[in-house]
Design a protein around this motif. Structure first.
Motif, PDB file in Angstrom:
ATOM      1  N   PHE A 319       0.861  -1.171   0.000  1.00  0.00           N
ATOM      2  CA  PHE A 319       0.000   0.000   0.000  1.00  0.00           C
ATOM      3  C   PHE A 319       0.896   1.219   0.000  1.00  0.00           C
ATOM      4  N   GLU A 320       0.721   2.059  -0.994  1.00  0.00           N
ATOM      5  CA  GLU A 320       1.531   3.268  -1.045  1.00  0.00           C
ATOM      6  C   GLU A 320       1.066   4.226   0.033  1.00  0.00           C
ATOM      7  N   LEU A 321       1.995   4.631   0.885  1.00  0.00           N
ATOM      8  CA  LEU A 321       1.648   5.578   1.939  1.00  0.00           C
ATOM      9  C   LEU A 321       1.791   6.984   1.376  1.00  0.00           C
ATOM     10  N   PRO A 322       0.723   7.774   1.362  1.00  0.00           N
ATOM     11  CA  PRO A 322       0.815   9.125   0.790  1.00  0.00           C
ATOM     12  C   PRO A 322       1.792  10.003   1.561  1.00  0.00           C
ATOM     13  N   ARG A 323       2.236  11.069   0.928  1.00  0.00           N
ATOM     14  CA  ARG A 323       3.244  11.950   1.531  1.00  0.00           C
ATOM     15  C   ARG A 323       2.577  12.832   2.583  1.00  0.00           C
ATOM     16  N   GLN A 324       2.310  12.232   3.743  1.00  0.00           N
ATOM     17  CA  GLN A 324       1.661  12.941   4.856  1.00  0.00           C
ATOM     18  C   GLN A 324       2.231  12.408   6.157  1.00  0.00           C
ATOM     19  N   GLN A 345       5.163   8.459  -0.248  1.00  0.00           N
ATOM     20  CA  GLN A 345       4.747   7.986  -1.571  1.00  0.00           C
ATOM     21  C   GLN A 345       5.449   6.692  -1.961  1.00  0.00           C
ATOM     22  N   SER A 346       5.730   5.833  -0.973  1.00  0.00           N
ATOM     23  CA  SER A 346       6.304   4.525  -1.301  1.00  0.00           C
ATOM     24  C   SER A 346       5.667   3.485  -0.388  1.00  0.00           C
TER      25      SER A 346
END
Length: 393
Positions: A319-324, A345-346
């Motif tokens: 699951f791509e973790l958003p840039r937050q 984002q990775s």
């Protein structure tokens, strides 16, 4: 502080890391003046395994089996917080049935954790019988876990968007039978322990923490609620589906070791109430949100690429973790268990900071044991309820 003896009469004693009452590998350097404790310094780190750094080099799915080794007596909670963080970060919906299953598992895990706190706590202050009693009930909880997840302690059951498998046929009835039986067990504990004059002599007025003091030290869980603060994250944060059940926050105002015992005993009764309501109202439907299962970004590999040379490599679902960044928390048996998560984002988290309740609650130990007797150290340490796996991480 007025010391009756001169400096040279003080005695420095090592308690632990292999003391039978240390609840893991904790070492206390205790300075004594006769039987009175002058100073106490906890030494941590004997069980440090670099859990936060490991998380930064694993996808969430790969990291899930590791997290049950933080607090290995309340393993469902460490799994729950590990999937809750990414779910909140990616705004992932959890099906209703999965949410109910999670609540049942979490509350069973809370009962198992409180039981394995109660037995050794009583043994620490000289009562051996409850130690054998609690294993009888705890074994039943672990039988339920084994039937649902395949494992007794390290379950690896929670998934992002739900749980790994549905409950097996007949499990709900068995769990309801356990709830009815366990309520009689709690009555038995209260008869045996709560009105016992020797027990009351050992815990009443020992290790008193005021409400304001508890807040200033950052305490949470039963440690905070025993000091008169009605604070439970299940009511505050409204996570999972706790709002749909009828239950009360358990609290006491005395702030001593007895109050902490009473809070945990009452919490087990409340957990049974929540489980019974969840079992009776559990909806049908899917147990996992399969739509969010996505593989890594599409690659366009060259002929001599790694993927072509080793054709058998199968990536696990990531699951791509958003840039937050995000702080997720939940009410574990020992207090507020939280993670501070930064995505970039990775598939791997950029930062994964664990906020273990035991580590924060242990801070107040040196202050509580000062001016107490040596024998009271065990009572106070036991009433804090620490597990060194999560303290050292």
């Amino acid at each position: 502080m007025n010391l009756s003896a001169t400096e040279k009469d003080l005695m420095i004693v090592n308690m632990g890391p292999h003391h039978p009452s240390m609840h893991g590998v904790l070492r206390l350097i205790v300075t004594l003046d006769g039987e009175d404790v002058v100073d106490c310094e906890p030494i941590l780190g004997y069980l440090h395994r670099g859990m936060e750094k490991i998380a930064e080099n694993r996808t969430i799915i790969q990291y899930l089996p590791y997290v049950t080794r933080w607090d290995y007596l309340a393993t469902m909670f460490t799994e729950a917080i590990t999937v809750n963080g990414p779910e909140q970060l990616g705004n992932i919906q959890v099906p209703k049935r999965a949410s109910y299953i999670r609540v049942i598992m979490l509350e069973l895990s809370r009962i198992a954790s409180h039981l394995l706190w109660l037995g050794p706590f009583m043994a620490d202050i000289g009562a051996q019988t409850p130690f054998f009693y609690i294993f009888r009930e705890r074994e039943l909880v672990y039988d339920l876990f084994e039937a649902a997840t395949g494992m007794r302690m390290m379950h690896n059951y929670f998934r992002i968007g739900g749980v790994a498998a549905d409950l097996p046929y007949g499990w709900l009835d068995k769990c309801l039978d356990f709830c009815d039986y366990f309520l009689t067990g709690i009555v038995e504990y209260q008869k045996l322990i709560t009105r016992n004059p020797i027990f009351l002599e050992r815990v009443e007025g020992i290790g008193v923490i005021g409400g304001e003091e508890a807040i200033n030290w950052g305490l949470s869980g039963p440690m905070l609620r025993a000091s008169g603060i009605k604070w439970d994250l299940r009511k505050v944060d409204h996570y999972e589906c706790y709002d749909e059940f009828d239950w009360e926050i358990q609290w006491q105002k005395e702030g001593d070791s007895l109050a902490r015992y009473l809070v945990r005993i009452s919490e087990m009764t409340e957990s049974i109430k929540i489980i019974q309501q969840a079992l009776e109202g559990i909806p049908g439907g899917p147990y996992e949100n399969l739509e969010i299962r996505c593989f890594d970004r599409e690659r366009d590999p060259e002929w001599n690429d790694f993927e072509y040379r080793f054709i058998s490599i199968k990536p696990s679902p990531t699951f791509e973790l958003p840039r937050q960044e995000l702080y997720a928390r939940m009410e574990a048996p020992k207090g507020e268990l939280g993670i501070f998560l930064i995505g970039d984002q990775s598939g791997f988290p950029w930062r994964w900071k664990i906020r273990p309740p035991g580590f924060i609650n242990l801070q107040i130990l040196p202050q509580l044991v000062k001016r107490m007797k040596l024998a009271d150290i065990m009572t106070i340490l036991g009433s804090i309820d620490i597990i060194m796996g999560e303290v050292d991480r």
